[in-house]
Motif scaffolding. Sequence first.
Motif, PDB file in Angstrom:
ATOM      1  N   GLU A  29       0.831  -1.218   0.000  1.00  0.00           N
ATOM      2  CA  GLU A  29       0.000   0.000   0.000  1.00  0.00           C
ATOM      3  C   GLU A  29       0.861   1.261   0.000  1.00  0.00           C
ATOM      4  O   GLU A  29       0.585   2.206  -0.737  1.00  0.00           O
ATOM      5  N   GLY A  30       1.870   1.296   0.834  1.00  0.00           N
ATOM      6  CA  GLY A  30       2.767   2.453   0.887  1.00  0.00           C
ATOM      7  C   GLY A  30       3.522   2.638  -0.421  1.00  0.00           C
ATOM      8  O   GLY A  30       3.677   3.760  -0.910  1.00  0.00           O
ATOM      9  N   SER A  31       3.967   1.525  -1.001  1.00  0.00           N
ATOM     10  CA  SER A  31       4.678   1.599  -2.280  1.00  0.00           C
ATOM     11  C   SER A  31       3.752   2.067  -3.395  1.00  0.00           C
ATOM     12  O   SER A  31       4.163   2.830  -4.275  1.00  0.00           O
ATOM     13  N   ALA A  32       2.506   1.631  -3.359  1.00  0.00           N
ATOM     14  CA  ALA A  32       1.535   2.091  -4.359  1.00  0.00           C
ATOM     15  C   ALA A  32       1.289   3.589  -4.208  1.00  0.00           C
ATOM     16  O   ALA A  32       1.176   4.315  -5.209  1.00  0.00           O
ATOM     17  N   ALA A  33       1.223   4.069  -2.981  1.00  0.00           N
ATOM     18  CA  ALA A  33       1.026   5.503  -2.747  1.00  0.00           C
ATOM     19  C   ALA A  33       2.218   6.314  -3.270  1.00  0.00           C
ATOM     20  O   ALA A  33       2.033   7.383  -3.863  1.00  0.00           O
ATOM     21  N   ILE A  34       3.418   5.804  -3.065  1.00  0.00           N
ATOM     22  CA  ILE A  34       4.617   6.469  -3.589  1.00  0.00           C
ATOM     23  C   ILE A  34       4.563   6.492  -5.115  1.00  0.00           C
ATOM     24  O   ILE A  34       4.853   7.517  -5.741  1.00  0.00           O
ATOM     25  N   SER A  35       4.172   5.381  -5.713  1.00  0.00           N
ATOM     26  CA  SER A  35       4.061   5.313  -7.163  1.00  0.00           C
ATOM     27  C   SER A  35       3.035   6.299  -7.691  1.00  0.00           C
ATOM     28  O   SER A  35       3.250   6.964  -8.700  1.00  0.00           O
ATOM     29  N   GLU A  36       1.912   6.383  -7.002  1.00  0.00           N
ATOM     30  CA  GLU A  36       0.851   7.326  -7.407  1.00  0.00           C
ATOM     31  C   GLU A  36       1.374   8.763  -7.400  1.00  0.00           C
ATOM     32  O   GLU A  36       1.090   9.540  -8.305  1.00  0.00           O
ATOM     33  N   LYS A  37       2.150   9.093  -6.386  1.00  0.00           N
ATOM     34  CA  LYS A  37       2.593  10.472  -6.228  1.00  0.00           C
ATOM     35  C   LYS A  37       3.781  10.841  -7.118  1.00  0.00           C
ATOM     36  O   LYS A  37       3.808  11.927  -7.698  1.00  0.00           O
ATOM     37  N   TYR A  38       4.764   9.940  -7.236  1.00  0.00           N
ATOM     38  CA  TYR A  38       6.011  10.299  -7.890  1.00  0.00           C
ATOM     39  C   TYR A  38       6.243   9.655  -9.257  1.00  0.00           C
ATOM     40  O   TYR A  38       7.063  10.136 -10.028  1.00  0.00           O
ATOM     41  N   TYR A  39       5.588   8.552  -9.541  1.00  0.00           N
ATOM     42  CA  TYR A  39       5.868   7.825 -10.781  1.00  0.00           C
ATOM     43  C   TYR A  39       4.646   7.734 -11.694  1.00  0.00           C
ATOM     44  O   TYR A  39       4.543   6.815 -12.503  1.00  0.00           O
ATOM     45  N   LEU A  40       3.708   8.660 -11.565  1.00  0.00           N
ATOM     46  CA  LEU A  40       2.525   8.723 -12.417  1.00  0.00           C
ATOM     47  C   LEU A  40       1.761   7.397 -12.449  1.00  0.00           C
ATOM     48  O   LEU A  40       1.317   6.941 -13.489  1.00  0.00           O
ATOM     49  N   SER A  41       1.671   6.749 -11.315  1.00  0.00           N
ATOM     50  CA  SER A  41       0.940   5.483 -11.143  1.00  0.00           C
ATOM     51  C   SER A  41       1.529   4.331 -11.946  1.00  0.00           C
ATOM     52  O   SER A  41       0.887   3.320 -12.144  1.00  0.00           O
ATOM     53  N   PHE A  42       2.758   4.491 -12.417  1.00  0.00           N
ATOM     54  CA  PHE A  42       3.381   3.494 -13.281  1.00  0.00           C
ATOM     55  C   PHE A  42       3.421   2.105 -12.642  1.00  0.00           C
ATOM     56  O   PHE A  42       3.167   1.106 -13.296  1.00  0.00           O
ATOM     57  N   MET A  43       3.749   2.036 -11.361  1.00  0.00           N
ATOM     58  CA  MET A  43       3.906   0.735 -10.704  1.00  0.00           C
ATOM     59  C   MET A  43       2.862   0.512  -9.613  1.00  0.00           C
ATOM     60  O   MET A  43       3.112  -0.221  -8.673  1.00  0.00           O
ATOM     61  N   SER A  44       1.709   1.100  -9.717  1.00  0.00           N
ATOM     62  CA  SER A  44       0.738   1.018  -8.635  1.00  0.00           C
ATOM     63  C   SER A  44       0.058  -0.338  -8.520  1.00  0.00           C
ATOM     64  O   SER A  44      -0.417  -0.706  -7.451  1.00  0.00           O
ATOM     65  N   ALA A  45      -0.023  -1.079  -9.595  1.00  0.00           N
ATOM     66  CA  ALA A  45      -0.673  -2.391  -9.554  1.00  0.00           C
ATOM     67  C   ALA A  45       0.136  -3.334  -8.664  1.00  0.00           C
ATOM     68  O   ALA A  45       1.366  -3.365  -8.727  1.00  0.00           O
ATOM     69  N   GLU A  46      -0.564  -4.094  -7.846  1.00  0.00           N
ATOM     70  CA  GLU A  46       0.110  -4.973  -6.887  1.00  0.00           C
ATOM     71  C   GLU A  46       1.043  -5.969  -7.573  1.00  0.00           C
ATOM     72  O   GLU A  46       2.152  -6.222  -7.105  1.00  0.00           O
ATOM     73  N   GLY A  47       0.615  -6.514  -8.706  1.00  0.00           N
ATOM     74  CA  GLY A  47       1.457  -7.464  -9.432  1.00  0.00           C
ATOM     75  C   GLY A  47       2.748  -6.835  -9.913  1.00  0.00           C
ATOM     76  O   GLY A  47       3.818  -7.445  -9.837  1.00  0.00           O
ATOM     77  N   LEU A  48       2.655  -5.601 -10.413  1.00  0.00           N
ATOM     78  CA  LEU A  48       3.864  -4.904 -10.852  1.00  0.00           C
ATOM     79  C   LEU A  48       4.771  -4.564  -9.689  1.00  0.00           C
ATOM     80  O   LEU A  48       5.995  -4.684  -9.797  1.00  0.00           O
ATOM     81  N   LEU A  49       4.188  -4.137  -8.578  1.00  0.00           N
ATOM     82  CA  LEU A  49       4.998  -3.835  -7.392  1.00  0.00           C
ATOM     83  C   LEU A  49       5.758  -5.075  -6.937  1.00  0.00           C
ATOM     84  O   LEU A  49       6.940  -5.003  -6.608  1.00  0.00           O
ATOM     85  N   THR A  50       5.074  -6.205  -6.933  1.00  0.00           N
ATOM     86  CA  THR A  50       5.718  -7.454  -6.531  1.00  0.00           C
ATOM     87  C   THR A  50       6.851  -7.805  -7.485  1.00  0.00           C
ATOM     88  O   THR A  50       7.962  -8.136  -7.056  1.00  0.00           O
ATOM     89  N   GLY A  81      18.232   6.531 -11.535  1.00  0.00           N
ATOM     90  CA  GLY A  81      17.958   7.690 -12.392  1.00  0.00           C
ATOM     91  C   GLY A  81      16.470   7.996 -12.467  1.00  0.00           C
ATOM     92  O   GLY A  81      16.063   9.171 -12.466  1.00  0.00           O
ATOM     93  N   ALA A  82      15.641   6.964 -12.523  1.00  0.00           N
ATOM     94  CA  ALA A  82      14.187   7.169 -12.533  1.00  0.00           C
ATOM     95  C   ALA A  82      13.732   7.829 -11.231  1.00  0.00           C
ATOM     96  O   ALA A  82      12.882   8.733 -11.243  1.00  0.00           O
ATOM     97  N   SER A  83      14.313   7.420 -10.132  1.00  0.00           N
ATOM     98  CA  SER A  83      13.988   8.045  -8.843  1.00  0.00           C
ATOM     99  C   SER A  83      14.442   9.500  -8.824  1.00  0.00           C
ATOM    100  O   SER A  83      13.739  10.371  -8.311  1.00  0.00           O
ATOM    101  N   LEU A  84      15.603   9.756  -9.385  1.00  0.00           N
ATOM    102  CA  LEU A  84      16.120  11.120  -9.451  1.00  0.00           C
ATOM    103  C   LEU A  84      15.183  12.013 -10.267  1.00  0.00           C
ATOM    104  O   LEU A  84      14.847  13.123  -9.848  1.00  0.00           O
ATOM    105  N   VAL A  85      14.757  11.527 -11.399  1.00  0.00           N
ATOM    106  CA  VAL A  85      13.841  12.300 -12.247  1.00  0.00           C
ATOM    107  C   VAL A  85      12.521  12.552 -11.516  1.00  0.00           C
ATOM    108  O   VAL A  85      11.957  13.650 -11.585  1.00  0.00           O
ATOM    109  N   ALA A  86      12.040  11.547 -10.797  1.00  0.00           N
ATOM    110  CA  ALA A  86      10.760  11.670 -10.092  1.00  0.00           C
ATOM    111  C   ALA A  86      10.776  12.770  -9.036  1.00  0.00           C
ATOM    112  O   ALA A  86       9.747  13.392  -8.774  1.00  0.00           O
TER     113      ALA A  86
END
Length: 154
Positions: A29-50, A81-86
């Motif tokens: 859940e926390g990782s999905a929230a981070i993805s929503e905020k900083y990575y344009l929901s790119f990795m918000s799906a649980e399967g992708l996060l895993t 680098g992706a984190s840096l850009v985010a």
Amino acid sequence: MKALTLLFLRISLAGLMVFWGANKLLNTEGSAAISEKYYLSFMSAEGLLTFFGVVQIVIGALILVGFLRRWVLPLQVVINGASLVAVFPSIIDPLGWYLEGTNLLFYPSLIIFASSLLLIAFQREDAFSIDASIVNKPKTWKARQMCSRAPHPH
């Protein structure tokens, strides 16, 4: 001293990669929230996060022991680098003097990215890695003898 410093840097960056990956697995859940905020929901799906969590843990483990560095160190650069850009606004204005929503705690992303590049730049000097021990040891007595000879003129 250089080899020990590179070992320390490699261990610390590997730890970061492993911890980020583990967080994706343990705190979905926390990782999905981070993805929503900083990575344009790119990795918000649980399967992708895993999936990305497992990939980061594997990359971190390989970096930790210094195996397959030719391939995993560039992957680490891409991830960092992706984190840096985010969080780039926090890099250019960490104190929030001009930009809204920046955070000084994200400034180390720049240092992490630079350190990842440094591991690639000084890969040959990173003597305490599995890759270095494989490359630097001749396989046979004959190979050792051939390595010590002066090159033959053609």
